[in-house]
Design a protein around this motif. Structure first.
Motif, PDB file in Angstrom:
ATOM      1  N   LYS A  27       0.743  -1.288   0.114  1.00 17.04           N
ATOM      2  CA  LYS A  27      -0.126   0.122  -0.011  1.00 17.04           C
ATOM      3  C   LYS A  27       0.810   1.389   0.100  1.00 17.04           C
ATOM      4  O   LYS A  27       0.525   2.256  -0.946  1.00 17.04           O
ATOM      5  CB  LYS A  27      -0.885  -0.178   1.079  1.00 17.04           C
ATOM      6  CG  LYS A  27      -2.081  -1.144   0.989  1.00 17.04           C
ATOM      7  CD  LYS A  27      -2.945  -1.033   2.246  1.00 17.04           C
ATOM      8  CE  LYS A  27      -4.151  -1.875   2.135  1.00 17.04           C
ATOM      9  NZ  LYS A  27      -4.851  -2.064   3.437  1.00 17.04           N
ATOM     10  N   ALA A  28       2.049   1.047   0.876  1.00 17.15           N
ATOM     11  CA  ALA A  28       2.724   2.627   0.900  1.00 17.15           C
ATOM     12  C   ALA A  28       3.432   2.663  -0.537  1.00 17.15           C
ATOM     13  O   ALA A  28       3.770   3.893  -0.937  1.00 17.15           O
ATOM     14  CB  ALA A  28       3.943   2.335   1.960  1.00 17.15           C
ATOM     15  N   GLU A  34       2.177   7.144  -6.392  1.00 11.04           N
ATOM     16  CA  GLU A  34       1.255   8.275  -6.819  1.00 11.04           C
ATOM     17  C   GLU A  34       1.852   9.487  -6.376  1.00 11.04           C
ATOM     18  O   GLU A  34       1.561  10.801  -7.039  1.00 11.04           O
ATOM     19  CB  GLU A  34      -0.123   7.939  -6.439  1.00 11.04           C
ATOM     20  CG  GLU A  34      -0.855   6.774  -6.816  1.00 11.04           C
ATOM     21  CD  GLU A  34      -2.156   6.367  -6.104  1.00 11.04           C
ATOM     22  OE1 GLU A  34      -2.326   6.909  -5.100  1.00 11.04           O
ATOM     23  OE2 GLU A  34      -2.520   5.379  -6.567  1.00 11.04           O
ATOM     24  N   GLU A  35       2.352   9.713  -5.078  1.00  9.43           N
ATOM     25  CA  GLU A  35       2.799  11.131  -4.320  1.00  9.43           C
ATOM     26  C   GLU A  35       3.945  10.846  -3.360  1.00  9.43           C
ATOM     27  O   GLU A  35       3.908  10.575  -2.510  1.00  9.43           O
ATOM     28  CB  GLU A  35       1.644  11.549  -3.637  1.00  9.43           C
ATOM     29  CG  GLU A  35       1.821  12.874  -3.095  1.00  9.43           C
ATOM     30  CD  GLU A  35       0.834  13.528  -2.161  1.00  9.43           C
ATOM     31  OE1 GLU A  35       1.236  14.530  -1.493  1.00  9.43           O
ATOM     32  OE2 GLU A  35      -0.059  12.904  -2.260  1.00  9.43           O
ATOM     33  N   PRO A  36       5.079  10.476  -4.256  1.00  7.71           N
ATOM     34  CA  PRO A  36       6.529  10.578  -3.411  1.00  7.71           C
ATOM     35  C   PRO A  36       6.579  11.689  -2.380  1.00  7.71           C
ATOM     36  O   PRO A  36       6.658  12.691  -2.883  1.00  7.71           O
ATOM     37  CB  PRO A  36       7.481  10.718  -4.494  1.00  7.71           C
ATOM     38  CG  PRO A  36       6.950  10.578  -5.777  1.00  7.71           C
ATOM     39  CD  PRO A  36       5.388  11.086  -5.676  1.00  7.71           C
ATOM     40  N   GLU A  38       8.360  12.131   2.057  1.00  4.19           N
ATOM     41  CA  GLU A  38       9.165  11.530   3.015  1.00  4.19           C
ATOM     42  C   GLU A  38       8.421  10.902   4.080  1.00  4.19           C
ATOM     43  O   GLU A  38       8.733   9.978   4.479  1.00  4.19           O
ATOM     44  CB  GLU A  38       9.733  13.140   3.692  1.00  4.19           C
ATOM     45  CG  GLU A  38      10.780  12.480   4.896  1.00  4.19           C
ATOM     46  CD  GLU A  38      11.401  13.580   5.391  1.00  4.19           C
ATOM     47  OE1 GLU A  38      11.717  13.475   6.581  1.00  4.19           O
ATOM     48  OE2 GLU A  38      11.735  14.705   4.927  1.00  4.19           O
ATOM     49  N   ILE A  39       7.093  11.331   4.178  1.00  5.00           N
ATOM     50  CA  ILE A  39       6.345  10.544   5.194  1.00  5.00           C
ATOM     51  C   ILE A  39       6.187   9.300   4.841  1.00  5.00           C
ATOM     52  O   ILE A  39       6.000   8.339   5.476  1.00  5.00           O
ATOM     53  CB  ILE A  39       5.192  11.545   5.530  1.00  5.00           C
ATOM     54  CG1 ILE A  39       5.297  12.856   6.233  1.00  5.00           C
ATOM     55  CG2 ILE A  39       4.005  10.659   6.338  1.00  5.00           C
ATOM     56  CD1 ILE A  39       4.370  13.855   6.131  1.00  5.00           C
ATOM     57  N   ILE A  40       5.562   8.994   3.660  1.00 10.15           N
ATOM     58  CA  ILE A  40       5.211   7.725   3.109  1.00 10.15           C
ATOM     59  C   ILE A  40       6.734   6.718   2.952  1.00 10.15           C
ATOM     60  O   ILE A  40       6.453   5.906   3.193  1.00 10.15           O
ATOM     61  CB  ILE A  40       4.699   7.767   1.644  1.00 10.15           C
ATOM     62  CG1 ILE A  40       3.153   8.841   1.739  1.00 10.15           C
ATOM     63  CG2 ILE A  40       4.341   6.481   1.009  1.00 10.15           C
ATOM     64  CD1 ILE A  40       2.560   9.026   0.420  1.00 10.15           C
ATOM     65  N   ALA A  41       7.727   7.511   2.434  1.00  4.20           N
ATOM     66  CA  ALA A  41       8.938   6.945   2.507  1.00  4.20           C
ATOM     67  C   ALA A  41       9.341   6.164   3.832  1.00  4.20           C
ATOM     68  O   ALA A  41       9.703   5.089   4.155  1.00  4.20           O
ATOM     69  CB  ALA A  41       9.910   7.549   1.760  1.00  4.20           C
TER      70      ALA A  41
END
Length: 152
Positions: A27-28, A34-36, A38-41
């Motif tokens: 999911k991450a 879709e939207e790179p 820092e928080i998702i990384a």
């Protein structure tokens, strides 16, 4: 026999947690594509770290079940030892060793954390996205197996 059954149940619980983290990583990866940001990384790296910890924990529990546990082994050596005693095949062992090495670099090499995180993101995109793991558990056998999905 009750102790053995309890340990096998613990392996199943740990596997379920590891599998949940694979789903969260996927999911991450989708969100990051879709939207790179820092928080998702960082979330992906955290899920990856948790997944890796559960795999090492499964291997440790497997070695305890089979009376083969050595508390002096590193995470890599624990996975190798569990493989030697039949938990998984060489391909999956090498895959898990890559995970441990990446996780250790991210966790311990503070001055290279950005590089390690970037490597984890690439690994999640190129490898974890396409691996399904399964736990086969019977009265005689506890085994991790896998299936590689098509990388289209």
């Amino acid at each position: 026999m009750v102790y053995y059954r309890y340990k096998k149940e613990r392996v199943n619980d740990k596997f379920n947690s590891a599998h949940e983290f694979i789903i969260k990583i996927r999911k991450a990866v989708k969100l990051y594509s879709e939207e790179p940001n820092e928080i998702i990384a960082r979330g992906m790296s955290g899920y990856f770290s948790d997944f890796t910890e559960y795999i090492v924990d499964i291997c440790e529990t497997y070695l305890v079940i089979n009376d083969r546990y050595n508390p002096r082994l590193s995470g890599v050596d624990i996975v190798k030892s569990a493989t030697t005693f039949g938990l998984m095949d060489e391909y999956l062992c090498n895959f898990m060793i890559k995970c441990i090495i990446l996780r250790n670099r991210f966790t311990h090499d503070y001055y290279k954390r950005d590089i390690a995180e970037s490597d984890i993101i690439k690994f999640c995109h190129s490898d974890i996205m396409y691996l399904d793991i399964f736990l086969e558990c019977s009265n005689e056998v506890v085994k991790l197996t896998y299936k590689l999905k098509d990388k289209r």
